[in-house]
Enzyme design. Structure first.
Site, mmCIF file in Angstrom:
data_model
loop_
_atom_site.group_PDB
_atom_site.id
_atom_site.type_symbol
_atom_site.label_atom_id
_atom_site.label_comp_id
_atom_site.label_asym_id
_atom_site.label_seq_id
_atom_site.Cartn_x
_atom_site.Cartn_y
_atom_site.Cartn_z
ATOM 1 N N GLY A 1 46.148 28.884 78.126
ATOM 2 C CA GLY A 1 44.941 28.690 78.685
ATOM 3 C C GLY A 1 45.174 28.552 80.267
ATOM 4 N N GLY B 1 42.843 27.926 82.625
ATOM 5 C CA GLY B 1 41.746 27.380 83.320
ATOM 6 C C GLY B 1 42.001 26.381 84.185
ATOM 7 N N ILE C 1 42.840 23.046 83.897
ATOM 8 C CA ILE C 1 44.281 22.251 83.524
ATOM 9 C C ILE C 1 45.349 23.354 83.753
ATOM 10 C CG2 ILE C 1 45.588 20.932 82.025
ATOM 11 C CD1 ILE C 1 42.888 19.762 81.095
ATOM 12 N N ARG D 1 32.214 22.652 76.367
ATOM 13 C CA ARG D 1 30.714 22.753 75.723
ATOM 14 C C ARG D 1 29.934 23.160 76.892
ATOM 15 N NH1 ARG D 1 26.546 18.743 74.816
ATOM 16 N NH2 ARG D 1 25.271 19.233 72.987
ATOM 17 N N ASN E 1 36.445 26.191 68.622
ATOM 18 C CA ASN E 1 37.808 25.684 69.214
ATOM 19 C C ASN E 1 39.002 25.594 67.992
ATOM 20 O OD1 ASN E 1 37.549 25.573 71.830
ATOM 21 N ND2 ASN E 1 36.225 23.766 71.580
ATOM 22 N N ILE F 1 46.910 19.752 74.923
ATOM 23 C CA ILE F 1 46.079 18.617 75.539
ATOM 24 C C ILE F 1 44.457 19.231 75.032
ATOM 25 C CG2 ILE F 1 45.101 18.615 77.849
ATOM 26 C CD1 ILE F 1 47.701 19.376 79.121
ATOM 27 N N ARG G 1 44.260 5.645 83.184
ATOM 28 C CA ARG G 1 42.848 5.334 83.553
ATOM 29 C C ARG G 1 42.805 3.945 83.479
ATOM 30 N NH1 ARG G 1 40.314 10.404 80.279
ATOM 31 N NH2 ARG G 1 39.954 11.786 81.929
ATOM 32 N N HIS H 1 42.077 9.845 70.324
ATOM 33 C CA HIS H 1 41.408 10.152 71.929
ATOM 34 C C HIS H 1 39.811 10.124 71.890
ATOM 35 C CE1 HIS H 1 41.506 11.580 76.002
ATOM 36 N NE2 HIS H 1 41.283 12.877 75.708
HETATM 37 N N1 APR Z 1 44.046 31.598 73.772
HETATM 38 C C1 APR Z 1 44.409 31.153 75.143
HETATM 39 N N2 APR Z 1 43.709 30.698 75.961
HETATM 40 C C2 APR Z 1 42.218 30.669 75.528
HETATM 41 C C3 APR Z 1 41.679 31.108 74.412
HETATM 42 C C4 APR Z 1 42.493 31.590 73.404
HETATM 43 N N3 APR Z 1 42.315 31.903 72.228
HETATM 44 N N4 APR Z 1 40.443 30.920 74.301
HETATM 45 C C5 APR Z 1 40.182 30.371 75.486
HETATM 46 N N5 APR Z 1 41.090 30.152 76.331
HETATM 47 C C6 APR Z 1 40.974 29.764 77.746
HETATM 48 C C7 APR Z 1 39.876 30.080 78.229
HETATM 49 O O1 APR Z 1 39.448 31.326 78.799
HETATM 50 C C8 APR Z 1 39.918 28.971 79.650
HETATM 51 O O2 APR Z 1 40.371 29.910 80.642
HETATM 52 O O3 APR Z 1 41.193 28.384 77.807
HETATM 53 C C9 APR Z 1 40.998 27.987 79.065
HETATM 54 C C10 APR Z 1 40.523 26.553 78.950
HETATM 55 O O4 APR Z 1 40.170 26.251 80.506
HETATM 56 P P1 APR Z 1 38.955 25.510 81.028
HETATM 57 O O5 APR Z 1 37.693 26.012 80.112
HETATM 58 O O6 APR Z 1 38.959 25.630 82.584
HETATM 59 O O7 APR Z 1 39.265 23.990 80.514
HETATM 60 P P2 APR Z 1 40.130 22.935 81.006
HETATM 61 O O8 APR Z 1 39.468 22.009 82.096
HETATM 62 O O9 APR Z 1 41.412 23.493 81.827
HETATM 63 O O10 APR Z 1 40.468 21.983 79.809
HETATM 64 C C11 APR Z 1 41.238 22.745 78.676
HETATM 65 O O11 APR Z 1 41.860 20.704 77.782
HETATM 66 O O12 APR Z 1 41.125 18.189 78.463
HETATM 67 C C12 APR Z 1 41.042 19.250 77.456
HETATM 68 O O13 APR Z 1 38.547 19.353 76.951
HETATM 69 C C13 APR Z 1 39.559 20.052 77.725
HETATM 70 O O14 APR Z 1 39.705 21.265 75.797
HETATM 71 C C14 APR Z 1 39.834 21.470 77.133
HETATM 72 C C15 APR Z 1 41.289 21.685 77.492
#
Ligand code: APR
Length: 335
Positions: free
Chosen positions: A9, A11, A13, A100, A118, A141, A174, A198
């Site tokens: 992932g 994104g 994080i 969401r 998810n 995470i 926190r 959590h």
């Molecule tokens: N395989 C790999 N990555 C994926 C998949 C998958 N099948 N499906 C979605 N993703 C990627 C998305 O494309 C996105 O870039 O996971 C990433 C998630 O990133 P964000 O939406 O930016 O979320 P982020 O703020 O990084 O949080 C990630 O951690 O704290 C938790 O609630 C939060 O579940 C969320 C996760």
């Protein structure tokens, strides 16, 4: 230094994780995988062809790689739209998920719909880990944390010391920050544990909170502490409400890296970790936040605290809600 860390992932994080791993020189290689952007089948074919060539993961890796000469780091960065970038990782951190957010028609998915999406993502993640790095230590995470670690474990069945969720380090961070702010002392002086699931019924353990080794109750009155504990339980939502575009992403990444560093450097550091309980705290077969010694083998030991009666009752309530979520995972994945 380990050879390779895989990030699932790319994104918010995932991006912080990669650049922190580079800055802290934690590995020789980092692999980042993310399928985004995924072509929309309703788009015209030429638009779909453009999207198919784009990659958040490859783009983020290239961006950071091009900064390596400036910051004086030598580390190999590999991005991919599939899971190949994880190949051979010693440790993986899972952040994959769908947040969401409103659909194009303005409606929001229900909690169940989002969980189903998810869980589907997590099945893909598990298959990716199985194929590319089956022996990696897994730190997850992604939310809903308790459900996702449970499913990863069910699908991958790794040794119980090699899979864990990150929540307690963030939630305790926190709590520690709010205590430090209220007591007007350094954050470094405050130690605390937040245990359980959590969710809203996580358990900030007041009896384990100290300021420079002195019980926190010497610094703050019961009313202030109760307010801090309530704020801690809702702290994730507070950030979501303020940001307006997503959830906290720096503090969760730092918290996961605190766990990763304890493992990579065999620190044997005590950190609250979402760990598989096999009778500890009277719980069997569930992942719950408990203090653990983290070292080279992952979870080296689970530490059982002497909780007060009130804390025991709060922990039991948290166990019930985690069990309910896991039952839901069982039902949804049996279909
Ligand atoms: N395989 C790999 N990555 C994926 C998949 C998958 N099948 N499906 C979605 N993703 C990627 C998305 O494309 C996105 O870039 O996971 C990433 C998630 O990133 P964000 O939406 O930016 O979320 P982020 O703020 O990084 O949080 C990630 O951690 O704290 C938790 O609630 C939060 O579940 C969320 C996760």
């Amino acid at each position: 230094m380990v050879n390779k860390i895989g990030i699932i992932g790319g994104g918010y994080i995932g991006g912080v994780l990669v650049h922190e791993i580079v800055n802290r020189r934690l590995a020789r290689e980092v692999g980042l995988c993310d399928p985004a952007p995924i072509p929309n089948p309703n788009d015209p074919p030429d638009r779909q062809a453009v999207t198919a060539k784009q990659s958040v993961a490859i783009g983020k890796c290239l961006d950071i790689a091009e900064g390596l000469p400036t910051v004086g780091r030598d580390i190999r960065l590999v991005g991919s739209k599939d899971y190949s970038a994880l190949r051979g990782a010693d440790l993986v951190i899972n952040t994959a998920g769908v947040p969401r957010k409103a659909r194009p028609d303005g409606t929001y998915p229900t909690r169940e719909e989002l969980l189903a999406i998810n869980l589907k993502v997590t099945k893909q993640v598990a298959a990716g880990i199985q194929e590319q790095c089956p022996n990696a230590i897994i730190v997850s995470i992604a939310n809903p944390l308790d459900a996702i670690v449970y499913l990863l474990n069910k699908l991958l069945k790794p040794p119980k010391n090699r899979i864990m969720g990150m929540a307690g380090q963030l939630d305790s961070g926190r709590y520690r920050y709010f205590v430090a702010e209220a007591a007007n002392v350094s954050t470094e002086n405050v130690t605390a544990m937040v245990l359980g699931g959590h969710g809203d019924d996580m358990v900030p353990v007041r009896s384990a909170c100290q300021v420079a080794g002195i019980p926190v109750t010497k610094f703050l009155d019961a009313e202030t502490l109760t307010k801090i504990e309530t704020r801690t339980r809702k702290a994730g939502g507070e950030v979501v409400g303020l940001l307006g575009f997503g959830s906290a992403f720096v503090s969760p990444a730092w918290a996961a890296l605190e766990m990763a560093e304890a493992i990579l450097f065999d620190k044997r550091k005590i950190i609250p970790v979402c760990a598989y309980l096999d009778g500890e705290y009277g719980v069997k077969g569930l992942f719950m936040g408990v203090p653990c010694i983290l070292g080279r083998n992952g979870i080296e030991k689970i530490i059982e605290l002497d909780l007060t009666d009130g804390e025991k009752a709060a922990f039991a309530k948290s166990v019930q809600s985690v069990r309910k979520t896991c039952d839901e995972v069982e039902q949804m994945t049996a279909k």
